[in-house]
Enzyme design. Sequence first.
Site, PDB file in Angstrom:
ATOM      1  N   SER A 100       0.830  -1.310   0.422  1.00  0.00           N
ATOM      2  CA  SER A 100       0.028   0.443   0.370  1.00  0.00           C
ATOM      3  C   SER A 100       0.827   0.726   0.028  1.00  0.00           C
ATOM      4  O   SER A 100       1.586   1.523   0.461  1.00  0.00           O
ATOM      5  CB  SER A 100      -0.724  -0.001   1.404  1.00  0.00           C
ATOM      6  OG  SER A 100      -1.402   1.498   1.278  1.00  0.00           O
ATOM      7  N   ASN A 101       0.488   1.976  -1.006  1.00  0.00           N
ATOM      8  CA  ASN A 101       1.183   3.601  -1.444  1.00  0.00           C
ATOM      9  C   ASN A 101       0.703   4.622  -0.269  1.00  0.00           C
ATOM     10  O   ASN A 101       1.515   4.932   0.776  1.00  0.00           O
ATOM     11  CB  ASN A 101       0.836   4.250  -2.513  1.00  0.00           C
ATOM     12  CG  ASN A 101       1.608   3.171  -3.646  1.00  0.00           C
ATOM     13  OD1 ASN A 101       2.686   2.792  -3.477  1.00  0.00           O
ATOM     14  ND2 ASN A 101       0.895   3.076  -4.431  1.00  0.00           N
TER      15      ASN A 101
END
Length: 330
Positions: free
Chosen positions: A75-76
């Site tokens: 996840s960014n």
Amino acid sequence: MLSKLPRIPLAHLPTPVDYLPRLSAALGGPRIFIKRDDLTGLAGGGNKARKLELLTAEALEGKYDTLVTLGAPQSNHCRQTAAAAAKTGLNCILILRGSPPAESTGNLLIDHLLGARLVWSRERSREEVMEEVVHKMRASGRHPYPIPLGGSNALGSAAYALALEELLDQMERKPDRILFASSSGGTHAGLAVGAQMSGYRGEVLGISIDEPLEELQKIVSAIACESSRLLGGAHQYAEHEIHACADYLGEGYGVMGPPEREAIEMFARLEGILLDPVYTGRAAAGMIDLIRRGVIREGETILFWHTGGTPALWAYTQELSTKTPGHQAL
Ligand SMILES: *Cc1c(COP(=O)(O)O)cnc(C)c1O
């Protein structure tokens, strides 16, 4: 428009807008511009930095002590939330899907470096685990500030209404369409609200990363209604008003296929710009296909909104380093 919402400066703004002459020529269709939200900074760039400027401000004002959020292992959003917490002196807990992989790479490596505490959901749903974590923290006298998937609530989304104003100020000739990757819906909703409030007449077209069309329209319109209200607007966004294309879901979330790979190589080899394997690679592949099929026509001016994600490239080295015959011709 947004001046009344408290905001902590976390992103380098405004991000640049550039023309992409070699990509435009190679595709032989519209003039393509790019908005570089991969350059927002905050430990590797991306669209979550803008949302976190508003979310973190609310957390600090409310005297919360810990940012808690959830996402995929790469996840960014989790990575940039960890960076926002580090920068503002808050703690950070990330609930990640599944079990820890043998090797921490890409965004996950950065989560570690930023000092976030990781909780793996294993067989359970991330939402359920997050609720439990937040409940336990409150019971022990802590003040967790929960942030939903992708930071996509009314407040996070409002940052992209402001971002649209930023873009329109930067472009003398407004683009006929704005294309970008849409997943948890906050970016999409914010841009739609910004378009409505500023009278932008082009198309705000989200390329769905993982949701069927109707589902995405439902998610985005709901966030847009709330976000608009927060900004003093009153427009009720109907599902059909949300422009989206869900023709490029491929083999599902996070699975990089030949279209994503081709898009990543084209942007890299023609413009020296890195896309990511999960979001912008897929959205750009969609844009390229829409141009090739003549849906986006010659003579148009379009803008591709780069939403970041490049640290995930290092979690896809296997897929990206194998040779694909046929692409050498580029
Ligand atoms: C989160 C993310 C998106 C999608 O934005 P949403 O607001 O969740 O729809 C697009 N691109 C990248 C690189 C992201 O990290």
